[in-house]
Scaffold this motif. Structure first.
Motif, PDB file in Angstrom:
ATOM      1  N   PHE A 160      45.067  31.934  13.702  1.00 49.49           N
ATOM      2  CA  PHE A 160      45.464  32.787  12.901  1.00 49.49           C
ATOM      3  C   PHE A 160      45.907  32.333  11.708  1.00 49.49           C
ATOM      4  N   TYR A 161      45.969  33.159  10.503  1.00 50.56           N
ATOM      5  CA  TYR A 161      46.800  32.694   9.191  1.00 50.56           C
ATOM      6  C   TYR A 161      47.752  33.757   9.006  1.00 50.56           C
ATOM      7  N   LEU A 162      48.972  33.290   8.485  1.00 49.34           N
ATOM      8  CA  LEU A 162      49.950  34.291   8.329  1.00 49.34           C
ATOM      9  C   LEU A 162      51.034  33.667   7.609  1.00 49.34           C
ATOM     10  N   SER A 163      51.871  34.367   7.042  1.00 50.68           N
ATOM     11  CA  SER A 163      52.754  33.764   6.130  1.00 50.68           C
ATOM     12  C   SER A 163      53.943  33.027   7.065  1.00 50.68           C
ATOM     13  N   LYS A 164      54.497  31.906   6.541  1.00 47.64           N
ATOM     14  CA  LYS A 164      55.367  30.970   7.316  1.00 47.64           C
ATOM     15  C   LYS A 164      56.356  31.741   7.722  1.00 47.64           C
ATOM     16  N   GLY A 165      56.745  32.639   6.743  1.00 50.78           N
ATOM     17  CA  GLY A 165      58.168  33.473   6.878  1.00 50.78           C
ATOM     18  C   GLY A 165      58.157  34.439   8.116  1.00 50.78           C
ATOM     19  N   THR A 166      56.808  34.903   8.603  1.00 52.25           N
ATOM     20  CA  THR A 166      56.544  35.999   9.372  1.00 52.25           C
ATOM     21  C   THR A 166      56.135  35.311  10.714  1.00 52.25           C
ATOM     22  N   ILE A 167      56.203  34.015  11.088  1.00 55.85           N
ATOM     23  CA  ILE A 167      55.567  33.256  11.977  1.00 55.85           C
ATOM     24  C   ILE A 167      56.246  33.920  13.592  1.00 55.85           C
ATOM     25  N   SER A 168      57.511  34.558  13.274  1.00 53.49           N
ATOM     26  CA  SER A 168      57.944  35.045  14.391  1.00 53.49           C
ATOM     27  C   SER A 168      57.339  36.000  15.116  1.00 53.49           C
ATOM     28  N   VAL A 169      56.587  36.589  14.490  1.00 56.37           N
ATOM     29  CA  VAL A 169      55.933  37.864  15.143  1.00 56.37           C
ATOM     30  C   VAL A 169      54.913  37.352  16.356  1.00 56.37           C
ATOM     31  N   LEU A 170      54.577  36.214  16.358  1.00 49.35           N
ATOM     32  CA  LEU A 170      53.754  35.567  17.390  1.00 49.35           C
ATOM     33  C   LEU A 170      54.507  35.346  18.756  1.00 49.35           C
ATOM     34  N   ARG A 171      53.798  35.877  19.609  1.00 51.45           N
ATOM     35  CA  ARG A 171      54.652  35.920  21.105  1.00 51.45           C
ATOM     36  C   ARG A 171      53.640  34.535  22.034  1.00 51.45           C
ATOM     37  N   GLY A 172      54.395  33.918  22.631  1.00 50.96           N
ATOM     38  CA  GLY A 172      53.671  32.882  23.540  1.00 50.96           C
ATOM     39  C   GLY A 172      53.771  31.481  22.508  1.00 50.96           C
ATOM     40  N   ASP A 173      53.052  30.624  23.426  1.00 50.49           N
ATOM     41  CA  ASP A 173      52.899  29.072  22.704  1.00 50.49           C
ATOM     42  C   ASP A 173      51.793  29.280  21.510  1.00 50.49           C
ATOM     43  N   TYR A 174      52.131  28.453  20.757  1.00 44.36           N
ATOM     44  CA  TYR A 174      51.343  28.300  19.364  1.00 44.36           C
ATOM     45  C   TYR A 174      51.388  26.918  18.841  1.00 44.36           C
ATOM     46  N   VAL A 175      50.670  26.315  17.987  1.00 41.50           N
ATOM     47  CA  VAL A 175      50.484  25.142  17.448  1.00 41.50           C
ATOM     48  C   VAL A 175      50.135  25.441  16.002  1.00 41.50           C
ATOM     49  N   VAL A 176      51.089  25.069  14.986  1.00 46.69           N
ATOM     50  CA  VAL A 176      50.820  25.156  13.623  1.00 46.69           C
ATOM     51  C   VAL A 176      49.898  23.904  13.094  1.00 46.69           C
ATOM     52  N   LEU A 177      48.854  24.219  12.791  1.00 45.95           N
ATOM     53  CA  LEU A 177      47.550  23.224  12.243  1.00 45.95           C
ATOM     54  C   LEU A 177      47.881  22.813  10.932  1.00 45.95           C
ATOM     55  N   GLU A 178      48.298  23.733   9.948  1.00 46.62           N
ATOM     56  CA  GLU A 178      48.253  23.590   8.545  1.00 46.62           C
ATOM     57  C   GLU A 178      48.977  24.446   7.843  1.00 46.62           C
ATOM     58  N   GLU A 179      49.719  23.935   6.545  1.00 42.27           N
ATOM     59  CA  GLU A 179      50.291  24.593   5.716  1.00 42.27           C
ATOM     60  C   GLU A 179      49.457  24.839   4.559  1.00 42.27           C
ATOM     61  N   MET A 180      49.683  25.952   3.704  1.00 44.02           N
ATOM     62  CA  MET A 180      48.848  26.155   2.572  1.00 44.02           C
ATOM     63  C   MET A 180      49.505  27.122   1.695  1.00 44.02           C
ATOM     64  N   LYS A 181      49.123  27.190   0.359  1.00 41.90           N
ATOM     65  CA  LYS A 181      49.677  28.134  -0.565  1.00 41.90           C
ATOM     66  C   LYS A 181      48.605  29.386  -0.356  1.00 41.90           C
ATOM     67  N   GLY A 182      49.352  30.716  -0.852  1.00 45.80           N
ATOM     68  CA  GLY A 182      48.384  31.761  -0.841  1.00 45.80           C
ATOM     69  C   GLY A 182      47.359  31.759  -1.699  1.00 45.80           C
ATOM     70  N   THR A 183      47.129  30.908  -2.763  1.00 50.44           N
ATOM     71  CA  THR A 183      46.178  30.636  -3.551  1.00 50.44           C
ATOM     72  C   THR A 183      44.821  30.254  -2.836  1.00 50.44           C
ATOM     73  N   ALA A 184      44.922  29.399  -1.710  1.00 54.39           N
ATOM     74  CA  ALA A 184      44.185  28.658  -1.045  1.00 54.39           C
ATOM     75  C   ALA A 184      43.270  29.705  -0.160  1.00 54.39           C
ATOM     76  N   LEU A 185      43.940  30.985   0.154  1.00 55.13           N
ATOM     77  CA  LEU A 185      43.258  32.037   0.758  1.00 55.13           C
ATOM     78  C   LEU A 185      42.440  33.051  -0.085  1.00 55.13           C
ATOM     79  N   GLU A 186      42.714  33.160  -1.283  1.00 54.72           N
ATOM     80  CA  GLU A 186      41.930  33.953  -2.292  1.00 54.72           C
ATOM     81  C   GLU A 186      40.443  33.949  -2.277  1.00 54.72           C
ATOM     82  N   GLY A 187      39.729  35.111  -2.315  1.00 53.03           N
ATOM     83  CA  GLY A 187      38.319  35.124  -2.254  1.00 53.03           C
ATOM     84  C   GLY A 187      37.841  35.167  -1.001  1.00 53.03           C
TER      85      GLY A 187
END
Length: 211
Positions: A160-187
């Motif tokens: 999943f891709y989501l904003s870092k500030g809303t990561i609390s919406v995830l339920r259960g275990d997860y692993v953060v693979l990478e961080e990026m700016k919003g511009t990286a998702l454009e297009g």
């Protein structure tokens, strides 16, 4: 039914006062319209009752501009000063509606988080948050903040891709693979929730979905 006729409107007002659930029949341009008084009043101006409240109609807009032009030609428009309620905190005027309803109330609106599968990225999806889920049928884009930080998260077999500030919406275990700016998702393009609907396909909705 002439929905601009004062006598007709007064009659509806009287009926509404006596009982909003009373079922009545009025004459529309295409035939009789039967509904409760309350719902007839709510539909005043709609095409089935002989009117139009379509503010995006060119005909309506041109008529408004024509009316204003004639007012200007008659000298009825002028620039002056007036007294109005003002909010010093927001530095903006306050409408009458905000006053007669005694201001705002603090309310908590439920939000909805849903998954938009990304095209060309098997097993990967955007997690999108909205407080207006009824607009999803006409969704054509997903908005990101160019300078906000987003995370790529693996949870089970999905990414999943989501904003870092809303990561609390995830339920259960997860692993953060990478961080990026919003511009990286454009297009990026994605599948919308109602792409199979004929209306969406006819309007080109599936082709429009883009970050």
């Amino acid at each position: 039914m002439d929905w601009n006729d004062p006598d007709t409107l007064r009659d509806l007002a009287d009926r509404l006062a006596r009982g909003a659930d009373e079922v009545i029949t009025v004459q529309g341009p295409d035939g009789p319209v039967t509904d409760t008084v309350e719902r007839i009043v709510a539909r005043l101006g709609m095409p089935e009752l002989g009117g139009s409240y379509f503010t995006f109609s060119n005909e309506n807009n041109y008529m408004i501009w024509t009316f204003l032009k004639r007012c200007w030609e008659q000298g009825w428009l002028y620039k002056s000063r007036d007294v109005m309620p003002w909010c010093p905190r927001c530095a903006t005027g306050i409408s009458q509606h905000e006053i007669v309803t005694e201001g705002y109330r603090e309310m908590t609106h439920p939000g909805v988080t849903l998954r938009f599968p990304l095209r060309g990225r098997p097993g990967e999806s955007l997690l999108v948050w909205t407080t207006t889920p009824w607009t999803l049928t006409s969704n054509v884009a997903a908005a990101v903040g160019p300078e906000l930080t987003y995370v790529k998260v693996r949870q089970g077999d999905e990414v999943f891709y989501l904003s870092k500030g809303t990561i609390s919406v995830l339920r259960g275990d997860y692993v953060v693979l990478e961080e990026m700016k919003g511009t990286a998702l454009e297009g990026w393009t994605y599948d919308g929730p109602f792409d199979e609907l004929p209306a969406q396909q006819a309007a080109g909705g599936p082709q429009a979905h883009q970050v």
